[in-house]
Scaffold this motif. Structure first.
Motif, PDB file in Angstrom:
ATOM      1  N   VAL A 194      -1.586  18.136 -29.545  1.00  0.00           N
ATOM      2  CA  VAL A 194      -1.035  19.123 -29.073  1.00  0.00           C
ATOM      3  C   VAL A 194      -2.061  19.764 -26.994  1.00  0.00           C
ATOM      4  O   VAL A 194      -0.984  20.558 -26.882  1.00  0.00           O
ATOM      5  N   ALA A 195      -2.298  19.185 -27.606  1.00  0.00           N
ATOM      6  CA  ALA A 195      -3.506  18.975 -26.193  1.00  0.00           C
ATOM      7  C   ALA A 195      -2.711  18.864 -24.567  1.00  0.00           C
ATOM      8  O   ALA A 195      -2.244  19.091 -23.413  1.00  0.00           O
ATOM      9  N   SER A 196      -2.032  18.063 -25.186  1.00  0.00           N
ATOM     10  CA  SER A 196      -0.833  17.259 -24.007  1.00  0.00           C
ATOM     11  C   SER A 196       0.470  17.714 -24.506  1.00  0.00           C
ATOM     12  O   SER A 196       1.177  17.540 -23.192  1.00  0.00           O
ATOM     13  N   PHE A 197       0.776  19.020 -24.559  1.00  0.00           N
ATOM     14  CA  PHE A 197       1.990  18.571 -25.653  1.00  0.00           C
ATOM     15  C   PHE A 197       2.347  20.500 -25.738  1.00  0.00           C
ATOM     16  O   PHE A 197       2.741  20.839 -27.163  1.00  0.00           O
ATOM     17  N   PRO A 198       1.965  21.982 -25.227  1.00  0.00           N
ATOM     18  CA  PRO A 198       1.924  22.936 -26.144  1.00  0.00           C
ATOM     19  C   PRO A 198       2.579  23.481 -26.209  1.00  0.00           C
ATOM     20  O   PRO A 198       2.806  24.455 -27.008  1.00  0.00           O
ATOM     21  N   LEU A 199       4.798  23.470 -25.978  1.00  0.00           N
ATOM     22  CA  LEU A 199       5.412  23.250 -26.479  1.00  0.00           C
ATOM     23  C   LEU A 199       6.249  22.745 -27.826  1.00  0.00           C
ATOM     24  O   LEU A 199       7.351  22.780 -27.746  1.00  0.00           O
ATOM     25  N   ALA A 200       5.601  21.847 -28.418  1.00  0.00           N
ATOM     26  CA  ALA A 200       5.716  21.191 -29.603  1.00  0.00           C
ATOM     27  C   ALA A 200       5.692  22.146 -30.663  1.00  0.00           C
ATOM     28  O   ALA A 200       6.746  22.605 -30.997  1.00  0.00           O
ATOM     29  N   PRO A 201       5.021  23.398 -30.821  1.00  0.00           N
ATOM     30  CA  PRO A 201       5.723  24.330 -31.729  1.00  0.00           C
ATOM     31  C   PRO A 201       6.365  25.023 -31.357  1.00  0.00           C
ATOM     32  O   PRO A 201       7.531  25.423 -32.470  1.00  0.00           O
ATOM     33  N   THR A 239      -5.416  24.699 -21.917  1.00  0.00           N
ATOM     34  CA  THR A 239      -5.352  23.121 -23.074  1.00  0.00           C
ATOM     35  C   THR A 239      -6.415  23.148 -24.444  1.00  0.00           C
ATOM     36  O   THR A 239      -5.451  23.014 -25.313  1.00  0.00           O
ATOM     37  N   VAL A 240      -7.351  23.478 -23.334  1.00  0.00           N
ATOM     38  CA  VAL A 240      -8.391  23.568 -24.374  1.00  0.00           C
ATOM     39  C   VAL A 240      -8.809  24.815 -25.558  1.00  0.00           C
ATOM     40  O   VAL A 240      -8.902  24.125 -26.183  1.00  0.00           O
ATOM     41  N   PHE A 241      -8.100  25.456 -24.491  1.00  0.00           N
ATOM     42  CA  PHE A 241      -8.417  26.866 -25.674  1.00  0.00           C
ATOM     43  C   PHE A 241      -7.027  26.796 -26.780  1.00  0.00           C
ATOM     44  O   PHE A 241      -7.105  26.839 -28.269  1.00  0.00           O
ATOM     45  N   TYR A 263       1.173  -0.798  -0.135  1.00  0.00           N
ATOM     46  CA  TYR A 263       0.438  -0.293   0.473  1.00  0.00           C
ATOM     47  C   TYR A 263       0.891   1.192  -0.107  1.00  0.00           C
ATOM     48  O   TYR A 263       2.117   1.141   0.508  1.00  0.00           O
ATOM     49  N   TRP A 264       0.415   2.378  -0.250  1.00  0.00           N
ATOM     50  CA  TRP A 264       1.137   3.600  -0.318  1.00  0.00           C
ATOM     51  C   TRP A 264       0.479   4.715  -0.333  1.00  0.00           C
ATOM     52  O   TRP A 264      -1.081   4.890  -0.874  1.00  0.00           O
ATOM     53  N   LYS A 265       0.582   5.814   0.012  1.00  0.00           N
ATOM     54  CA  LYS A 265       0.472   6.711  -0.193  1.00  0.00           C
ATOM     55  C   LYS A 265       0.077   8.184  -0.866  1.00  0.00           C
ATOM     56  O   LYS A 265       0.752   8.203  -1.978  1.00  0.00           O
ATOM     57  N   MET A 266      -1.159   8.996  -1.160  1.00  0.00           N
ATOM     58  CA  MET A 266      -1.182   9.557  -2.647  1.00  0.00           C
ATOM     59  C   MET A 266      -0.426  10.754  -2.380  1.00  0.00           C
ATOM     60  O   MET A 266       0.144  11.041  -3.324  1.00  0.00           O
ATOM     61  N   SER A 267      -0.274  10.920  -0.946  1.00  0.00           N
ATOM     62  CA  SER A 267       1.229  12.092  -1.735  1.00  0.00           C
ATOM     63  C   SER A 267       2.239  12.488  -1.842  1.00  0.00           C
ATOM     64  O   SER A 267       2.521  12.852  -2.037  1.00  0.00           O
ATOM     65  N   SER A 268       2.441  10.922  -1.868  1.00  0.00           N
ATOM     66  CA  SER A 268       3.789  10.094  -2.470  1.00  0.00           C
ATOM     67  C   SER A 268       3.768  10.995  -4.695  1.00  0.00           C
ATOM     68  O   SER A 268       5.320  10.487  -5.067  1.00  0.00           O
ATOM     69  N   ALA A 269       2.635  11.465  -4.608  1.00  0.00           N
ATOM     70  CA  ALA A 269       2.118  11.521  -6.166  1.00  0.00           C
ATOM     71  C   ALA A 269       2.021  12.579  -6.176  1.00  0.00           C
ATOM     72  O   ALA A 269       1.816  13.193  -7.733  1.00  0.00           O
ATOM     73  N   CYS A 270       2.880  13.880  -5.679  1.00  0.00           N
ATOM     74  CA  CYS A 270       2.140  15.137  -5.504  1.00  0.00           C
ATOM     75  C   CYS A 270       3.606  15.456  -7.136  1.00  0.00           C
ATOM     76  O   CYS A 270       2.414  16.633  -6.858  1.00  0.00           O
ATOM     77  N   ALA A 271       4.564  15.410  -6.847  1.00  0.00           N
ATOM     78  CA  ALA A 271       5.126  15.575  -8.280  1.00  0.00           C
ATOM     79  C   ALA A 271       4.431  15.466  -9.135  1.00  0.00           C
ATOM     80  O   ALA A 271       4.160  16.645 -10.420  1.00  0.00           O
ATOM     81  N   THR A 272       3.824  14.530  -9.177  1.00  0.00           N
ATOM     82  CA  THR A 272       2.897  13.796 -10.415  1.00  0.00           C
ATOM     83  C   THR A 272       2.174  14.497 -10.779  1.00  0.00           C
ATOM     84  O   THR A 272       1.402  14.668 -12.468  1.00  0.00           O
ATOM     85  N   ALA A 273       1.263  14.771  -9.655  1.00  0.00           N
ATOM     86  CA  ALA A 273       0.197  15.593 -10.118  1.00  0.00           C
ATOM     87  C   ALA A 273       0.318  17.351 -10.361  1.00  0.00           C
ATOM     88  O   ALA A 273      -0.024  18.255 -11.222  1.00  0.00           O
ATOM     89  N   ARG A 274       1.181  17.765  -9.865  1.00  0.00           N
ATOM     90  CA  ARG A 274       2.038  19.272  -9.711  1.00  0.00           C
ATOM     91  C   ARG A 274       2.230  19.613 -11.288  1.00  0.00           C
ATOM     92  O   ARG A 274       2.358  20.509 -11.968  1.00  0.00           O
ATOM     93  N   ALA A 275       2.948  18.527 -12.030  1.00  0.00           N
ATOM     94  CA  ALA A 275       3.738  18.281 -13.542  1.00  0.00           C
ATOM     95  C   ALA A 275       2.088  18.215 -14.063  1.00  0.00           C
ATOM     96  O   ALA A 275       2.426  18.899 -15.529  1.00  0.00           O
ATOM     97  N   SER A 276       1.508  17.764 -13.934  1.00  0.00           N
ATOM     98  CA  SER A 276       0.207  17.428 -15.079  1.00  0.00           C
ATOM     99  C   SER A 276      -0.274  18.734 -15.043  1.00  0.00           C
ATOM    100  O   SER A 276      -1.224  18.853 -16.356  1.00  0.00           O
ATOM    101  N   HIS A 277      -0.247  19.347 -14.173  1.00  0.00           N
ATOM    102  CA  HIS A 277      -1.409  21.119 -14.227  1.00  0.00           C
ATOM    103  C   HIS A 277      -1.179  21.682 -15.014  1.00  0.00           C
ATOM    104  O   HIS A 277      -1.673  22.193 -15.277  1.00  0.00           O
ATOM    105  N   LEU A 278       0.414  21.669 -15.372  1.00  0.00           N
ATOM    106  CA  LEU A 278       1.764  22.491 -16.488  1.00  0.00           C
ATOM    107  C   LEU A 278       0.750  22.068 -17.724  1.00  0.00           C
ATOM    108  O   LEU A 278       0.864  23.354 -18.740  1.00  0.00           O
ATOM    109  N   PHE A 279       0.254  20.630 -18.087  1.00  0.00           N
ATOM    110  CA  PHE A 279      -0.123  20.621 -19.154  1.00  0.00           C
ATOM    111  C   PHE A 279      -1.773  20.235 -19.462  1.00  0.00           C
ATOM    112  O   PHE A 279      -2.097  20.193 -20.744  1.00  0.00           O
ATOM    113  N   ASP A 280      -1.985  20.539 -18.156  1.00  0.00           N
ATOM    114  CA  ASP A 280      -3.465  19.647 -17.759  1.00  0.00           C
ATOM    115  C   ASP A 280      -4.132  20.679 -17.546  1.00  0.00           C
ATOM    116  O   ASP A 280      -4.785  20.575 -15.544  1.00  0.00           O
ATOM    117  N   ASN A 281      -5.002  21.619 -18.306  1.00  0.00           N
ATOM    118  CA  ASN A 281      -5.525  23.153 -17.125  1.00  0.00           C
ATOM    119  C   ASN A 281      -6.597  23.727 -18.692  1.00  0.00           C
ATOM    120  O   ASN A 281      -6.298  23.792 -19.269  1.00  0.00           O
TER     121      ASN A 281
END
Length: 952
Positions: free
Chosen positions: A711-718, A407-409, A386-404
């Motif tokens: 491009v929705a997952s990687f805005p820096l591709a252009p 991105t839809v706009f 078993y593992w704590k969800m807080s251990s995936a904190c870095a992944t969650a914060r990084a996901s917000h950089l591209f999943d906000n």
């Protein structure tokens, strides 16, 4: 050996006579060379012919080069020669008796090497083919006295009458004497344009062709009957080197070598080794001291240099030197790169918005909050705990950089950007067509390919053997059915192979994750996901690069066995197959992460297994979008850095180094021969042959897919595509100017099938981005929670809403963790990411109503997003005209001016005819007024009065 049978066309006795004749002629050429050696010491004959750019007389320009291999005799005497073909009849005729000098030598019993029938056959074919070229009007000159052992060169010159004849056949538009004013902007637009020109002046290339023109010459298809319309004051420069080589190449393609009923053009002769190469010459050297100014040197300085990366391309000079087809490629690449600038700026803004709002994102804050104390279920059987969800904190914060929300706009923006780019290119293409006099140009049916003619001949010979009278044969679908079947099976197998490799990487990820989870160190267990993802993506990248090369060769082989009739058909079929295979190869791993990973996992206590032992992969607590971003970025950057740039730079440098070492070894063996400066055609022979534009277009089209599809997952591709293309333009330019033989100029008014592929990718990008936003990201679940389930209208509680509960007592036998007390306390309920009923419900672990609500919202978003963006793209397509207004006015003005020119010419002819008739009439009256006495004695003068020629 089948080809040799087709070549066998002369009896042995006749062959023997011709062998003696040829050797005798070579002998005379050798003696001539020896006798003129002392005379040539006083001056440098190579300088007179500008080191191979002209014939030995220094007057006739070399328009094309044919290269062949020959075997020198082993008697130690050089059979080198520089034979002049000023007398064209001498080249085409053949003697029937051996020359006296040679017969005497044979009687003396000199040892001669045994005749190689295959080499003699090639020599006879060259003799016949070159004789036919002479009959077509071309002038030839041989050179076997070169620094490359065993290689001979045939220099070809097209005289003025041949150029005029072929230009009329090809309907080449040439500038006339008539000049007209180009419509200029007025008022505010004129001021704006002048300001823009002053601002952009530092980034304009210092090339005469690139300067804005106010006047333009009226162009008209060349006609020998209307030569008075054209400015022929300087005949040497009227047809430039590009046009001259194109005309000669057309003659080479249609001139045949007919032995044993087998019609062979230059392509067949090259394929069968009769000639080893055929190419036009570069204009001269591009570097070094005392180099005469030429277009190649100018291109190298103002285009093919990394120091001018910030400047516009001199597209008109590129077209003048390489032709319209290559000019259109670089023009398209330039437009694409320019259009990436606004896309990169918007992508950076979206990324910075994600960075600025990461601390305000409530779901990631909840995941990082250790006070929530959310215990997650194991990621694998037995070995994982078993593992704590807080251990995936870095992944969650990084996901917000591209999943906000931005991105839809950005996805909508990129869909409109793709439509705008296509429309902008169409308008640019029309401007180039007008400037390059391609309006009204229609591509005619090309000459049949050598392989097609060989197949048709084989078919006709089979029917002749069966005593069937047949008309002109052609290949039908029945003849090609085995090839079509092979193509279908081969493509299906290659696609299946790609899927199998991706599946193998999935097995690697699962097994590696399970193996690393056994690690006794906590740091090893915490970095399992990052390690597995990074190594798997690198494996995917290596496989993609290898399979790209393999699939390119397979696509060419599959196209060859189809035996397309023309080069255009061959190119289009090759492009389709290569694009299909490379598209599947490049995007299959990304499609898996975007749409399949984490979808078929099952649930704790009822997981889905592969081979009864490997559990399917799960997405990270923050979703699969971050992993999709990593996959996309590594594959895109890896392909650009390794495959595109490193291969394009490294492989040519390596080949150049190998050639240099071989030449160095030869120089050490024969130093005196290499003291002289090389001829132009010898230098160009050592360059790489031009392999077509398909690889260049292909890498850019695949990159266009990376920029638009996900491009929705990687805005820096252009942005990364823009940086790559800035280098790519100069890299390709340097390759064309310095590394490759000069390609034959090909007329083209568009980029062909590539435009349709680009449009298809643009339409597909809308659909894929809709699915990425709705199914891969958490955008739709957040909206559903915010408007349906949130108690206070905020995102608080969203993470808990997306997690389901599982009672650890419901684990299947042998799947529970080996160390249930790893967290320091006994776990009774663990959480997992899914919408399912809790264990205390009547229908425990069944899919809940929330799942169906989210799924309905996702499907609705796909439909609305797709139709809305498609409508907006079509609206952009409709509102922007394909032809700029000023260009349509100029084209209409050209037509009116051309009509005026012909009407004025017709009126001049009629006036001249009337004047001649009046003069003729007056002369007749004067003759009739003579006295009768003089009429008999002046009958000659009377007849002369009525003999004025009238030439209309």
């Amino acid at each position: 050996m089948r080809v040799n049978k087709k070549y066998s066309c002369l009896p042995a006795e006749e062959k023997g006579i011709h062998i003696i004749n040829i050797r005798a002629i070579e002998d005379i050429g050798y003696d001539q060379h020896e006798s003129t050696l002392l005379n040539s010491l006083s001056k440098n004959p190579d300088a007179d012919c500008k080191y191979g750019l002209y014939f030995r007389d220094g007057k006739r320009k070399v328009d094309y080069i044919l290269v062949y291999h020959y075997k020198k005799s082993s008697s130690g005497r050089a059979l080198a020669r520089r034979t002049h073909h000023n007398d064209t009849s001498a080249r085409s005729t053949k003697q029937d008796h051996p020359l006296p000098g040679k017969s005497v030598q044979l009687e003396m019993g000199e040892s001669e090497p045994p005749a190689d029938s295959h080499e003699d056959d090639k020599r006879f074919r060259r003799e016949e083919y070159e004789g036919n070229l002479v009959e077509a009007g071309l002038e030839l000159e041989h050179d076997e006295d070169t620094k490359i052992h065993g290689v001979g060169f045939v220099k070809i010159h097209a005289p003025w009458n041949v150029l005029c004849r072929e230009a009329e056949f090809l309907k080449l538009k040439m500038p006339t004497k008539k000049m007209y004013q180009i419509n200029q902007t007025h008022g505010l637009l004129k001021k704006i344009n002048s300001v823009i020109q002053k601002i952009t002046e530092p980034i304009q290339p210092k090339v005469a062709e690139h300067k804005p023109q106010t006047v333009k010459r009226l162009s008209y298809p060349f006609s020998r009957e209307k030569q008075h319309l054209f400015d022929l004051s300087d005949r040497d420069s009227f047809f430039d080197s590009k046009t001259r080589s194109t005309i000669v190449y057309e003659i080479l393609k249609r001139t045949t070598c007919t032995k044993a009923k087998y019609s062979m053009g230059i392509t067949s002769l090259l394929a069968n080794g009769v000639y080893s190469a055929a190419y036009p010459l570069h204009d001269g050297d591009y570097e070094g001291e005392n180099v005469e100014p030429n277009d190649r040197k100018l291109l190298c300085e103002e285009w093919a240099s990394y120091g001018v990366f910030y400047k516009y391309q001199p597209i008109d000079l590129v077209r003048k030197y390489f032709g319209e087809k290559i000019g259109l490629y670089f023009a398209w690449l330039g437009v694409y790169t320019q259009m990436l600038i606004p896309a990169s700026i918007v992508g950076i803004i979206v990324f910075l918005y994600g960075c600025a709002t990461v601390d305000e994102n409530i779901p990631s804050m909840e995941m990082c909050d250790q006070r929530n104390n959310i215990t997650m279920c194991p990621l694998c059987d037995r070995t994982c705990s078993y593992w704590k969800m807080s251990s995936a904190c870095a992944t969650a914060r990084a996901s917000h950089l591209f999943d906000n929300p931005a991105t839809v706009f950005f996805s909508v923006f990129m869909a409109l950007w793709a439509a705008t780019f296509m429309e902008h290119w169409k308008r640019k293409q029309m401007r180039l067509n007008y400037r390059w006099d391609l309006t009204g140009f229609e591509e005619e049916e090309d000459h049949p390919r050598a392989e097609y003619e060989a197949k048709v001949l084989e078919k006709s010979l089979r029917k002749e053997h069966k005593h069937k009278e047949t008309d002109k044969e052609k290949l039908t679908w029945k003849d090609r059915f085995p090839a079509y079947l092979t193509n279908f099976v081969g493509i299906i197998f290659m696609v299946g192979l790609t899927f199998a490799i991706v599946f193998g990487v999935i097995i690697y990820r699962i097994s590696t994750a399970a193996a690393l989870a056994i690690s006794s160190t906590p740091s090893g267990r915490s970095s399992v996901r990052v390690t597995v993802t990074a190594t798997a993506v690198i494996i995917n990248l290596v496989v993609i690069i290898i399979l790209d090369e393999v699939y390119g060769c397979i696509a060419r082989w599959l196209t060859q066995i189809e035996v397309p009739k023309t080069d255009k058909n061959f190119e289009e079929r090759l492009i389709f197959k290569a694009f299909l295979l490379k598209f599947v190869n490049a995007y299959t791993p990304i499609f898996y992460v975007a749409f399949f990973k984490g979808r078929f996992v099952g649930r704790p206590g009822d997981y889905v297994y592969i081979f009864h032992s490997f559990r399917m992969e799960e997405c990270a607590p923050g979703g699969c979008l971050m992993e999709l971003c990593i996959q996309l970025s590594i594959i895109m950057l890896g392909k650009q850095l390794i495959q595109n740039n490193l291969f394009e730079i490294g492989i040519p440098k390596m080949k150049k180094f190998i050639r240099y070492m071989k030449l160095k070894r030869r120089r050490s063996l024969d130093h005196e021969e290499h003291v002289k400066k090389k001829q132009r055609y010898e230098v160009d022979y050592n360059l790489e042959p031009f392999a077509g534009l398909t690889p260049e277009y292909m890498e850019m089209i695949i990159q266009f897919g990376f920029v638009t599809l996900f491009v929705a997952s990687f805005p820096l591709a252009p942005l990364f595509a823009l940086l790559n293309n800035i280098i790519e333009i100069r890299l390709d330019a340097k390759k064309f100017v310095t590394e490759l033989r000069r390609p034959v100029a090909v007329r083209a008014k568009d980029i062909g099938i590539w435009y349709n592929i680009l449009r298809g990718i643009g339409k597909l990008a809308v659909i894929i981005n809709a699915f990425v936003i709705s199914f891969t990201s958490d955008f739709i679940p957040r909206l559903v929670y915010l408007y349906m389930y949130s108690e206070n209208g905020t995102m608080h509680g969203f993470v808990n809403h997306t997690l389901s509960s599982f009672n650890v007592s419901d684990f299947q036998a042998g799947t529970a963790p080996n160390d249930p007390m790893d967290l320091g306390y006994e776990v009774q309920i663990c959480r997992y990411k899914d919408y399912r009923e809790p264990p205390w419900s009547e229908n425990k672990y069944d899919i809940s109503k929330d799942f169906w609500a989210v799924l309905a919202a996702r499907l609705a978003f796909v439909i609305v997003f797709q139709n809305l963006v498609m409508f907006m793209s079509d609206f952009v397509d409709w509102i922007i005209p394909d032809i700029p207004k000023d260009i349509s006015q100029q084209i209409h003005k050209e037509k009116v001016l051309m009509v005026e020119v012909f009407m004025r010419e017709e009126q001049g002819k009629l006036q001249m005819l009337e004047t001649w008739k009046d003069k003729d009439k007056k002369k007749g009256e004067n003759c009739n007024n003579h006295s009768p006495r003089l009429s008999g004695s002046h009958s000659g003068s009377l007849s002369s009065c009525h003999s004025y020629p009238v030439d209309v």
